[in-house]
Design a protein around this motif. Structure first.
Motif, short mmCIF file in Angstrom:
data_model
loop_
_atom_site.label_atom_id
_atom_site.label_comp_id
_atom_site.label_asym_id
_atom_site.label_seq_id
_atom_site.Cartn_x
_atom_site.Cartn_y
_atom_site.Cartn_z
N GLY A 98 14.65 8.63 -13.80
CA GLY A 98 14.31 7.50 -12.59
C GLY A 98 14.23 8.38 -11.37
O GLY A 98 14.13 7.89 -10.34
N LEU A 99 14.01 9.43 -11.43
CA LEU A 99 13.78 10.46 -9.95
C LEU A 99 12.28 10.07 -9.50
O LEU A 99 11.44 9.93 -10.44
CB LEU A 99 14.03 11.83 -10.25
N ASP A 100 12.19 10.06 -8.39
CA ASP A 100 10.89 9.79 -7.52
C ASP A 100 10.07 11.19 -7.77
O ASP A 100 10.73 12.19 -8.15
CB ASP A 100 10.71 9.37 -6.34
N TYR A 101 8.88 11.27 -7.33
CA TYR A 101 8.15 12.59 -7.62
C TYR A 101 8.73 13.54 -6.81
O TYR A 101 8.91 14.69 -7.32
CB TYR A 101 6.59 12.47 -6.90
N TRP A 102 9.24 13.73 -5.54
CA TRP A 102 9.65 14.57 -4.85
C TRP A 102 10.90 15.21 -5.37
O TRP A 102 11.25 16.36 -5.34
CB TRP A 102 9.70 14.24 -3.28
N ARG A 103 11.85 14.06 -5.43
CA ARG A 103 13.24 14.42 -6.12
C ARG A 103 12.97 15.21 -7.55
O ARG A 103 13.66 16.12 -7.65
CB ARG A 103 14.05 13.00 -6.32
N ALA A 104 11.97 14.66 -8.27
CA ALA A 104 11.88 15.57 -9.38
C ALA A 104 11.46 16.66 -9.37
O ALA A 104 11.96 17.73 -10.06
CB ALA A 104 10.87 14.70 -10.37
N GLN A 105 10.53 17.12 -8.42
CA GLN A 105 10.06 18.40 -8.02
C GLN A 105 11.35 18.99 -7.53
O GLN A 105 11.36 20.20 -8.19
CB GLN A 105 9.00 18.30 -7.19
N GLU A 138 9.46 14.67 -18.47
CA GLU A 138 9.85 13.44 -19.02
C GLU A 138 11.27 13.33 -18.78
O GLU A 138 11.73 11.93 -18.63
CB GLU A 138 9.36 13.45 -20.40
N ALA A 139 12.07 14.19 -18.72
CA ALA A 139 13.40 14.09 -18.63
C ALA A 139 13.69 13.43 -17.17
O ALA A 139 14.51 12.58 -17.07
CB ALA A 139 14.13 15.20 -18.90
N LEU A 144 0.94 -1.11 -0.20
CA LEU A 144 0.02 -0.10 0.10
C LEU A 144 0.80 1.32 -0.02
O LEU A 144 0.35 2.36 -0.66
CB LEU A 144 -0.93 0.15 1.08
N ILE A 145 2.01 1.18 0.48
CA ILE A 145 2.87 2.32 0.57
C ILE A 145 3.93 2.37 -0.28
O ILE A 145 4.30 3.25 -0.85
CB ILE A 145 3.47 2.42 2.19
N TYR A 146 4.58 1.04 -0.58
CA TYR A 146 5.72 1.08 -1.44
C TYR A 146 5.38 0.52 -3.02
O TYR A 146 6.21 0.98 -3.67
CB TYR A 146 6.74 0.03 -0.73
N ASP A 147 4.26 -0.02 -3.18
CA ASP A 147 4.01 -0.11 -4.52
C ASP A 147 3.19 1.07 -5.01
O ASP A 147 2.21 1.60 -4.50
CB ASP A 147 3.18 -1.31 -4.69
N THR A 148 3.86 1.62 -6.35
CA THR A 148 3.17 2.85 -6.89
C THR A 148 2.05 2.56 -7.42
O THR A 148 1.17 3.59 -7.52
CB THR A 148 4.44 3.25 -8.09
N ARG A 149 1.54 1.26 -7.59
CA ARG A 149 0.10 1.00 -8.21
C ARG A 149 -0.71 1.55 -7.01
O ARG A 149 -1.96 1.94 -7.32
CB ARG A 149 -0.05 -0.48 -8.61
#
Lengths: 425, 485
Positions: free
Chosen positions: B388-395, B382-383, A17-22
């Motif tokens: 492969g950055l996650d959401y917060w790192r990308a932001q 997209e870059a 629930l936390i670690y799976d992006t889906r």
């Protein structure tokens, strides 16, 4: 053999629930929703408890009680025997009239200042820069208070307008005189302007719950009809032009259709101005415009015009020189270049920030409370609230009304904006 | 033929004529005047109009300005002096009012013997802002800190601060100056501590309450660090927040009382109703500005988010706040909060106003930042994904630095709007410089009927601050400009 991209085959674990992006976004949304619902429930629960503790209940019945206070400026008839709802309507109309007039004047002034600031004239463009910077960097409240104080403390008293026989004999002028061919008198009690009267008016139509002023509606109907007929004329002229290449001359027809019927109607109803006259200690006749209204209108206009001037300047500067050069190369004359090439493109840049300035101006009318202008904030959120002690209902209703005004303005202006935006394909 | 022709010519010049100077109308001041003021009939008319406006303004304002009176007890005395100096019909400004009442415009009813506290807090504000405004620029940092030092020496002396305070303040700024030469980055720690310090300086009371309150953040960080290896980052952050909230709700007060009884150290407490004038405006403005930016960023990200519920909550909040006037929100703070909070809660009116002003500015900032986010080409998003950055790192690393840079002018004009809007707190009974203090002054029998002077004084200070902010935003834009146009 399994591919690296295959989803894991093993069963569902709670940590997914936390670690799976889906699943994570669902988890976050559900947590947010629960927190939000808890917060709302907490606030509602507190409100119910507080209301119970104060022995109040939540209903809008007070709106139908007698208001019992007077309002200086009323666009529709009102007296202190009417109910609070009627007072609310008067306040709403007062808000809207300042907002509409302010938007119109601010746009005119703002466009002039914005264009002058871009002009090649060094002196005028510097003057306009000073104006814009001065009004943008000082709070609106200062301009409202200052214009009100100046209007009510610097302007002459009504008795300064008096002309006595001794003064005529001595050849003296009175201390103050009326403006605009002796029709407008600015005193420290307000501005006296002439009012329009009809000798053979159409009277009023009583509908039971409200009465209609037939003069007003007749003039409005005639104007709307003239505009419609004029549009038909222009439309048919354009059709002729597209069919034959020659545009028939229409300007005199337009003028006749636009102004003829209205003037005829006004003359037929026996239009004349009632000019204010000094009788006794004060001016009689005409309309007395309170200084609170004038001050608010002046301040809102000057303040918002400074912002609009910057928007107009940015809009015109955003159009590259190549556009006007191309238009000249095509042989268009300067005014056709402006109306066909520059303005349609500049409007795209100008309209969206202009909308937010109109919204700001409308919301800023609520500062009228500083000069005791009885707008929506002054009636519903001021006197009605204090008299009935219904803070919760009054404030919620007032916010709702302001919110609907804002949303309506932005909806209308967005529709206009969509019509001028570039049609991307 | 050609020979005879050459002989018939009597005179041939052998060397070039020196170039003539341009005609008188094409050079110097005359050319400038012709081009800029008198090029076309319309331009001539505009110039004449401009000259007329300036003449009218000067004709009415200049004598008034020149006949200013600085020493008088009351407005009538002012007028007598002006009449004696410049004739009975002359007008003159009466700045004596400012001379008598300047302290109310600046401090409200803050007790005179404690004026050194807001003065010190104001000076340190710039010391705290320095590492944010001029990050990593040693020279600008040093100049600004030296300015703060000079300001503090002068004003603390004028405000009659005690020797201990004087020495401590100077030591602090000198220490920062030294640190700026060695490790300018470390100065940010002072910026983080500044809110607690200022809160204590302005409102006074026990020194332990800001320290223990700041300890809540330490608790948050400690719990986060301890728990993150065990339960992962996100739950650890949640646990940290819960622990900090529990700290502030239940542990804070008893710990403060215990420390205060063990080691009593406090300065006189000043109640909120004694705040006024520009002190109040700057307290509300600075707090609102510094808290509204992060909230605004979060709201903008929420509005751009793929998560429907988060998106709709953000949209609802932003549109609601932007749809109602600030005055109604301020009245909510003063009238309605008593309905929405548990029975019996009552907290400081300045704090309530700050919260509402912050939320108001945050909604506007969110829209401004959303514009910046929308202006970024989608290739940037997209870059970031491709790296492969996650959401917060990308932001944090890619999107926000660019989006914020684009929206700097609009962000700063929102800040200017917020600062100007602090005058509206007059409507909920606080003493802002414009309406509150000016009305008190104008209600005084000595100064009844004075109007230009207080408004010009207050307006000039607002102008200086707001104009300075807009100039700084232009500087920042130039500094951060990376395109090569």
């Amino acid at each position: 053999m399994t591919m690296a991209t295959d989803s894991p085959k093993d069963g569902f674990r709670l940590s997914m629930l936390i670690y799976d992006t889906r699943y994570r976004s669902y988890t976050i949304q559900i947590v947010v929703l629960i927190l939000f619902a808890l917060a709302v429930a907490w606030l509602l629960n507190n409100t119910v408890q507080n209301l119970a503790a104060r022995g109040k209940e939540f209903n809008f019945g007070f709106l139908w009680q007698r208001a019992g206070y007077d309002i200086g400026q009323q666009l529709i008839p009102y007296n202190n025997d009417d109910n609070h709802f009627r007072a609310l309507l008067i306040g709403l109309l007062n808000t809207l009239v300042v907002a509409v007039l302010g938007c119109i004047f601010a746009t005119i002034l703002g466009v002039i200042v914005g264009v002058l600031r871009l002009s090649g004239n060094w002196l005028v463009s510097r003057l306009m820069t000073v104006y814009v910077e001065m009004f943008r960097n000082v709070p609106l409240l200062l301009w409202i208070l200052l214009s009100y104080v100046i209007l009510s403390e610097v302007t002459p008293q009504p008795r300064d307008f008096r002309v006595t026989d001794e003064m005529i004999a001595a050849g003296e002028e009175p201390a103050a005189s009326m403006m605009f061919f002796d029709t407008v008198a600015v005193t420290n009690r307000g501005t006296n302007i002439p009012s329009a009267l009809f000798e053979r008016g159409l009277g009023t139509l009583d509908l039971g719950f409200m009465s209609l002023n037939l003069d007003f509606w007749a003039i409005l109907a005639v104007i709307v009809a003239s505009i419609y007929v004029n549009r038909r004329i222009v439309h048919s002229a354009r059709a002729t032009q597209e069919a034959t290449g020659v545009r028939p001359v229409t300007w005199w027809k337009s003028i006749l259709v636009l102004f003829g019927p209205v003037i005829a109607l006004i003359v037929a109803m026996g239009f004349h101005l009632e000019i204010p006259e000094l009788k006794g200690f004060n001016f009689q006749g005409g309309i007395l415009v309170a200084h609170s209204f004038t001050a608010l209108l002046i301040a809102l206009t000057l303040y918002t015009a400074a912002f609009i001037a910057e928007i107009v300047r940015a809009g015109i500067q955003a159009i590259s020189r190549g556009q006007s050069e191309a238009a000249f190369a095509l042989g268009l004359r300067p005014n056709r270049t402006m109306s066909l090439i520059i303005l349609p493109q500049a409007l795209r840049v100008i309209i969206p920030p202009l909308i937010s300035q109109y919204l700001n101006l409308t919301k800023n009318t609520s500062l009228g409370i500083a000069v005791s202008y009885l707008d929506l904030r002054g009636t519903l959120g001021g006197i009605t609230l204090n008299q009935t002690g219904r803070e919760l209902e009054c404030m919620l209703l007032m916010m709702l009304i302001y919110l609907s005004i804002s949303l309506m303005i932005s909806a209308v202006m967005n529709m206009y904006n969509n019509s001028v935006q570039l049609k991307a394909r | 033929m050609s020979e005879t022709h050459a002989q018939t010519v009597g005179f041939t010049r052998n060397d070039m004529l020196p170039p003539l100077p341009p005609p008188v109308t094409e050079r110097g001041a005359i050319k400038w005047l012709r081009e800029n003021l008198f090029s076309t009939p319309l331009n001539i008319a505009l110039t004449l109009f401009g000259i007329a406006v300036i003449y009218l303004l000067l004709q009415s304002a200049l004598p008034w300005w020149l006949n200013s009176v600085w020493n008088a007890e009351s407005l009538s005395q002012c007028r007598e002096i002006v009449a004696a100096n410049a004739g009975p019909d002359a007008s003159g400004a009466c700045w004596a009012m400012i001379r008598e009442r300047w302290h109310q415009f600046l401090f409200g009813f803050y007790p005179p013997e404690e004026w050194w506290r807001p003065v010190l807090a104001f000076g340190l504000l710039f010391a705290a802002l320095a590492p944010v405004l001029y990050s990593g620029q040693k020279r600008s940092l040093t100049i600004l800190l030296c300015g703060v030092l000079a300001y503090l020496v002068l004003t603390l002396y004028l405000a009659g601060a005690s020797g201990v305070v004087f020495a401590l303040a100077l030591l602090l700024v000198l220490g920062m100056l030294g640190l700026a030469q060695v490790q300018p980055g470390k100065l940010l720690w002072f910026t983080l501590l500044y809110p607690a310090l200022t809160f204590w300086l302005l409102w006074g009371g026990s020194i332990w309450s800001p320290i223990v309150a700041m300890a809540g953040f330490a608790v948050l960080y400690g719990v986060f660090r301890l728990a993150s290896p065990l339960i992962g980052l996100a739950p650890a952050a949640g646990a940290g927040v819960v622990a900090a909230v529990l700290w502030w709700l239940y542990i804070d007060v008893p710990v403060v009382e215990m420390l205060q009884s063990a080691l009593p150290f406090s300065i006189p407490a000043i109640a909120s109703d004694q705040f006024g004038g520009f002190l109040l405006a700057i307290v509300i403005g600075v707090t609102g500005i510094s808290f509204s930016l992060p909230i605004g960023i979060l709201l903008a990200l929420g509005r751009q988010s793929d998560m429907l519920i988060v998106k709709w909550l953000s949209v609802g909040f932003i549109e609601f706040i932007r749809g109602v006037p600030l005055i109604t929100l301020l009245f909510t703070a003063s009238l309605l909060l008593q309905y929405f909070l548990p029975p019996g809660t009552n907290f400081d009116i300045i704090l309530r106003v700050i919260i509402l002003v912050t939320l108001f500015a945050a909604a506007y900032l969110a829209e401004v930042i959303r514009g910046g986010l929308a202006a970024l080409p989608s290739g940037q998003y997209e870059a970031a994904d491709a790296l492969g950055l996650d959401y917060w790192r990308a932001q944090r690393l890619i999107i926000l630095p660019q989006a914020l840079k684009i929206s700097i002018p609009a962000i700063v004009s929102t800040f200017i709007g917020l600062f100007k809007d602090t005058t509206l707190v007059a409507f909920v009974g606080l003493m802002d410089p414009l309406k509150g203090v000016t009305q008190i002054v104008r209600a005084d029998i000595d100064w009844k009927g004075i109007y230009w002077e207080p408004y010009i004084f207050v307006g000039a200070i607002f102008f200086l601050i707001c104009f300075g902010m807009s100039r700084y935003s232009m500087y920042l834009e130039r500094k951060l400009k990376t395109d090569h146009r």
